[in-house]
Design a protein around this motif. Structure first.
Motif, short mmCIF file in Angstrom:
data_model
loop_
_atom_site.label_atom_id
_atom_site.label_comp_id
_atom_site.label_asym_id
_atom_site.label_seq_id
_atom_site.Cartn_x
_atom_site.Cartn_y
_atom_site.Cartn_z
N PRO A 122 0.84 -1.21 0.00
CA PRO A 122 0.00 0.00 0.00
C PRO A 122 0.87 1.25 0.00
N GLY A 123 0.34 2.34 -0.55
CA GLY A 123 1.07 3.60 -0.55
C GLY A 123 0.24 4.71 -1.13
N ARG A 124 0.70 5.93 -0.92
CA ARG A 124 -0.03 7.09 -1.45
C ARG A 124 0.44 7.45 -2.86
N GLY A 125 1.66 7.04 -3.20
CA GLY A 125 2.18 7.30 -4.53
C GLY A 125 2.49 6.00 -5.26
N TRP A 126 2.07 5.88 -6.51
CA TRP A 126 2.23 4.62 -7.22
C TRP A 126 3.68 4.32 -7.56
N GLU A 127 4.49 5.34 -7.80
CA GLU A 127 5.89 5.09 -8.17
C GLU A 127 6.66 4.46 -7.02
N THR A 128 6.55 5.03 -5.84
CA THR A 128 7.25 4.47 -4.67
C THR A 128 6.71 3.08 -4.34
N ALA A 129 5.40 2.92 -4.40
CA ALA A 129 4.80 1.62 -4.08
C ALA A 129 5.28 0.55 -5.06
N MET A 130 5.38 0.89 -6.35
CA MET A 130 5.84 -0.09 -7.33
C MET A 130 7.30 -0.45 -7.12
N GLU A 131 8.12 0.53 -6.72
CA GLU A 131 9.52 0.23 -6.43
C GLU A 131 9.62 -0.79 -5.30
N LYS A 132 8.80 -0.61 -4.28
CA LYS A 132 8.82 -1.56 -3.17
C LYS A 132 8.25 -2.91 -3.59
N ALA A 133 7.21 -2.90 -4.41
CA ALA A 133 6.61 -4.15 -4.86
C ALA A 133 7.59 -4.98 -5.68
N GLU A 134 8.51 -4.32 -6.38
CA GLU A 134 9.50 -5.04 -7.18
C GLU A 134 10.37 -5.95 -6.32
N ARG A 135 10.51 -5.65 -5.03
CA ARG A 135 11.31 -6.49 -4.14
C ARG A 135 10.73 -7.90 -4.02
N PHE A 136 9.45 -8.05 -4.32
CA PHE A 136 8.79 -9.35 -4.19
C PHE A 136 8.85 -10.18 -5.48
#
Length: 205
Positions: A122-136
């Motif tokens: 979850p996040g307020r900004g899609w760019e930061t959230a996608m960067e974190k999601a890439e870790r998975f």
């Protein structure tokens, strides 16, 4: 698709129903893993979890231990003498209930306690959230849940689709699945992937 939801975990559960994102038998929980907070959908191996409780199996988190266990067949005795010197040293660090040693042989009992179907960041900004999601990426299907109207919506949709990351957007009490996540395809089995599963199990099991 739009559904009523409030907290991130409730939003993911609601957006996934009825079986649109996840297998019907998936459970949902929140974890802190890979340096981020995430909502994960997972399916426990009930028999293995019960076996571990009865055996009081300790935490499986060491890479060398998991590497050794991966090299041993399940429920088949292996002569200790056939192991390398390093593997025999590692045997001493294997938690109780993971293996059985008897008469010069070792038999692996432990298997992975669950399967992670999806991790949603979850996040307020899609760019930061996608960067974190890439870790998975090496471990499971990924998605992001963005709260509020999307900035540069077309870019967000394009990037989510390109990288195979699901894009869920929550506005008020509604959750829209703009881009469904690409199904996870396991390329290889690794100690890192098993350690990921064990950490989820430690937090949710």
């Amino acid at each position: 698709m739009a559904v009523a939801a409030r907290e991130p975990m409730e939003m993911v559960s609601a957006a996934a129903a009825p079986g649109t994102l996840l297998p019907d038998e998936s459970q949902v929980g929140t974890v802190t893993i890979l340096g981020t907070h995430a909502v994960v959908a997972y399916r426990p191996n009930v028999q293995e979890c019960q076996r571990r409780r009865e055996a009081r199996t300790g935490v499986l988190g060491r890479s060398d231990v998991l590497d050794l266990l991966m090299s041993l067949p399940v429920d088949e005795p292996v002569p200790v003498a056939s192991l390398t010197e390093a593997e025999r040293r590692t045997l001493k660090a294997v938690p109780r209930g993971a293996i059985v040693r008897s008469s010069g042989v070792v038999t692996r009992q432990v298997i992975q306690p669950l399967r992670v179907d999806l991790a949603v960041v979850p996040g307020r900004g899609w760019e930061t959230a996608m960067e974190k999601a890439e870790r998975f990426t090496p471990f499971c299907t990924r998605a992001v849940l963005v709260e509020g109207a999307l900035r540069r919506k077309d870019d967000a949709v394009m990037q989510a689709d390109f990288y195979g990351i699901g894009l869920l957007v929550a506005v008020g009490d509604e959750v829209d699945v703009l881009v469904p996540p690409r199904p996870f395809v396991r390329r290889r089995h690794s100690a890192a992937a098993w350690r990921f599963v064990e950490e989820v199990h430690r937090q949710l099991g």
